[in-house]
Design a protein around this motif. Structure first.
Motif, PDB file in Angstrom:
ATOM      1  N   ASN A   4       0.862  -1.169   0.000  1.00 43.09           N
ATOM      2  CA  ASN A   4       0.000   0.000   0.000  1.00 43.09           C
ATOM      3  C   ASN A   4       0.896   1.214   0.000  1.00 43.09           C
ATOM      4  OD1 ASN A   4      -1.751   2.137   0.536  1.00 43.09           O
ATOM      5  ND2 ASN A   4      -3.095   0.865   1.775  1.00 43.09           N
ATOM      6  N   GLU A   6       0.453   4.167   0.375  1.00 41.02           N
ATOM      7  CA  GLU A   6       0.165   5.220   1.343  1.00 41.02           C
ATOM      8  C   GLU A   6       1.041   5.070   2.583  1.00 41.02           C
ATOM      9  OE1 GLU A   6      -3.647   6.875   3.950  1.00 41.02           O
ATOM     10  OE2 GLU A   6      -3.900   5.278   2.475  1.00 41.02           O
ATOM     11  N   SER A  68     -12.277  12.781   9.306  1.00 38.90           N
ATOM     12  CA  SER A  68     -13.132  12.269  10.371  1.00 38.90           C
ATOM     13  C   SER A  68     -13.950  13.358  11.046  1.00 38.90           C
ATOM     14  CB  SER A  68     -12.284  11.551  11.423  1.00 38.90           C
ATOM     15  OG  SER A  68     -11.477  12.487  12.104  1.00 38.90           O
ATOM     16  N   LYS A 125       3.416   6.172  11.761  1.00 34.72           N
ATOM     17  CA  LYS A 125       2.224   5.782  10.997  1.00 34.72           C
ATOM     18  C   LYS A 125       1.822   4.330  11.185  1.00 34.72           C
ATOM     19  CE  LYS A 125       2.946   9.281   7.392  1.00 34.72           C
ATOM     20  NZ  LYS A 125       3.039   9.532   5.947  1.00 34.72           N
ATOM     21  N   LYS A 127      -0.226   3.080  13.410  1.00 36.25           N
ATOM     22  CA  LYS A 127      -1.662   2.893  13.677  1.00 36.25           C
ATOM     23  C   LYS A 127      -2.482   3.037  12.397  1.00 36.25           C
ATOM     24  CE  LYS A 127      -3.101   7.547  15.229  1.00 36.25           C
ATOM     25  NZ  LYS A 127      -4.364   7.683  14.492  1.00 36.25           N
ATOM     26  N   PHE A 128      -2.014   3.805  11.440  1.00 32.74           N
ATOM     27  CA  PHE A 128      -2.717   3.900  10.169  1.00 32.74           C
ATOM     28  C   PHE A 128      -2.518   2.627   9.354  1.00 32.74           C
ATOM     29  CE2 PHE A 128      -1.938   8.360  11.310  1.00 32.74           C
ATOM     30  CZ  PHE A 128      -3.233   8.832  11.280  1.00 32.74           C
ATOM     31  N   PHE A 129      -1.313   2.075   9.404  1.00 30.03           N
ATOM     32  CA  PHE A 129      -1.052   0.829   8.696  1.00 30.03           C
ATOM     33  C   PHE A 129      -1.908  -0.309   9.259  1.00 30.03           C
ATOM     34  CE2 PHE A 129       1.328  -3.151   8.100  1.00 30.03           C
ATOM     35  CZ  PHE A 129       1.411  -3.159   6.715  1.00 30.03           C
ATOM     36  N   ASN A 131      -4.692   0.126  10.615  1.00 27.12           N
ATOM     37  CA  ASN A 131      -6.083   0.581  10.526  1.00 27.12           C
ATOM     38  C   ASN A 131      -6.679   0.789  11.913  1.00 27.12           C
ATOM     39  OD1 ASN A 131      -8.091   1.481   8.825  1.00 27.12           O
ATOM     40  ND2 ASN A 131      -9.090  -0.506   8.655  1.00 27.12           N
ATOM     41  N   TRP A 132      -5.859   1.324  12.819  1.00 25.81           N
ATOM     42  CA  TRP A 132      -6.282   1.556  14.192  1.00 25.81           C
ATOM     43  C   TRP A 132      -6.570   3.032  14.436  1.00 25.81           C
ATOM     44  CZ3 TRP A 132      -2.761  -1.641  18.037  1.00 25.81           C
ATOM     45  CH2 TRP A 132      -3.020  -3.002  17.846  1.00 25.81           C
ATOM     46  N   ASP A 133      -7.265   3.692  13.540  1.00 25.82           N
ATOM     47  CA  ASP A 133      -7.616   5.078  13.826  1.00 25.82           C
ATOM     48  C   ASP A 133      -8.835   5.106  14.733  1.00 25.82           C
ATOM     49  OD1 ASP A 133     -10.191   5.661  12.263  1.00 25.82           O
ATOM     50  OD2 ASP A 133      -8.921   4.753  10.729  1.00 25.82           O
ATOM     51  N   LYS A 136     -12.453   3.474  13.908  1.00 26.27           N
ATOM     52  CA  LYS A 136     -12.613   2.055  13.618  1.00 26.27           C
ATOM     53  C   LYS A 136     -13.067   1.330  14.877  1.00 26.27           C
ATOM     54  CE  LYS A 136     -11.193   2.646   9.425  1.00 26.27           C
ATOM     55  NZ  LYS A 136     -12.124   2.589   8.286  1.00 26.27           N
TER      56      LYS A 136
END
Length: 346
Positions: A4, A6, A68, A125, A127-129, A131-133, A136
């Protein structure tokens, strides 16, 4: 292998003995190449002091979380949000060398792996990898927490319904003390918006913070509403089936939210061969509590034979992925003594 662009990381699948050896050879070779920049020790942060402070200066750009925000009429005057964590910890260095209570004693001190993991999550980054924003829906059960409550304090700001810390019985009293001393860092506890810019606009949905194990706002399950946030410290010995059943009886709320992702988190808990099978058995049983579940295992690379044995024993039960840097020769993991695996039931 999945990518990914990003992010700076990829998941690399490990599904054979050959890939295990390839992975281990690559990582230990990188550690050798970067030996001058990597601490050559067992990973204890400080084995001399009884009190420590874990500090994480976390800055997140407004742009990254602007999506968000439901009400965009108000604008921040700053381009970043400062989210500093200062976690005060009491440890017992003298207990590390004793074994009078029959329990493992490594949990009585603070290890570098937790600091590495939280720093990766919040400053690189991670937590973004994962998907822990904050928007969620996921919950966490931590295995082998030790006396270090840092993961639970920080990640309770992101988890949806609960965070449960577990360890052997002899560890729990000191862990509870550290948890109570740092609750101010949890927005759900102090009713602040420390980590959520969106809630500055709409703060009508704050959850009630409850903990039976810490005697906070609830003494019985009858006092706990479905939407309440649960923060618990519970006994779970991987080698004792009776404690597992007791844990399940005390944590019936785990199954009440089966629409959300369940994450089993374990940080630096595999350091000898005797722990491997009991740990894997416990992880497997916990992952079966919800269909949507995963385990995140953070390890410090010490004895390579232990890591090889661990991964080999995982293969019959789990889809095993390791998180690696896109820039494999010069990244967060490549220049460290740490590795993170994601396990999903086959």
């Amino acid at each position: 292998m999945s990518t990914n662009n990003e992010f700076e990381y990829i998941y690399k699948r490990i599904d054979s003995e050959d890939l295990i050896y390839e992975h281990i050879n690559e990582r230990y070779a990188l550690m050798s190449e970067n030996a001058e920049n990597i601490k050559q020790d067992l990973g204890i942060i400080n084995d001399k002091q009884d009190k420590l402070t874990i500090e994480i200066d976390y800055q997140e750009s407004v742009k990254e979380i602007a999506q968000s925000i439901k009400n965009k009429k108000k604008k921040s005057k700053s381009s970043v949000l400062n989210k500093n964590f200062n976690i005060e910890l009491e440890q017992l260095p003298t207990s590390l060398k004793s074994n009078t209570n029959g329990n493992s004693t490594t949990g009585f001190v603070v290890w570098q792996s937790t600091f590495f993991f939280l720093t990766w999550l919040l400053k690189h980054k991670g937590k973004f990898f994962l998907n822990w924003d904050e928007n969620k829906n996921f919950d966490i059960i931590e295995l082998g927490t030790g006396i270090n409550c840092s993961n639970s304090i920080v990640l309770s700001n992101f988890t949806r319904n609960f965070y449960i810390s577990t360890d052997q019985k002899g560890i729990l009293n000191k862990l509870k003390i550290n948890c109570l001393n740092n609750l101010k860092e949890i927005k759900k506890y102090n009713n602040t918006n420390k980590l959520n810019l969106a809630s500055l606009e709409n703060n009508n949905n704050l959850q009630q913070f409850r903990s039976r194990s810490l005697n906070i706002n609830a003494q019985t399950d009858n006092e706990i509403e479905e939407n309440d946030f649960r923060y618990e410290v519970l006994h779970l010995d991987w080698c004792d089936d009776a404690t597992f059943q007791n844990f399940i009886n005390e944590s019936k709320f785990i199954k009440n939210n089966d629409k959300d992702l369940l994450t089993i988190l374990a940080v630096d808990v595999i350091y000898n061969e005797f722990l491997i099978i009991p740990f894997i058995k416990t992880v497997e049983r916990l992952l079966r509590l919800r269909k949507d579940s995963q385990a995140i295992v953070v390890l410090q690379l010490r004895d390579e034979s232990i890591i090889i044995d661990f991964l080999s024993e995982c293969l019959p039960y789990f889809n095993v992925n390791v998180i690696e840097d896109l820039d494999f020769s010069n990244g967060v993991f490549s220049c460290s003594r740490h590795v993170i695996y994601k396990l999903i039931l086959l």
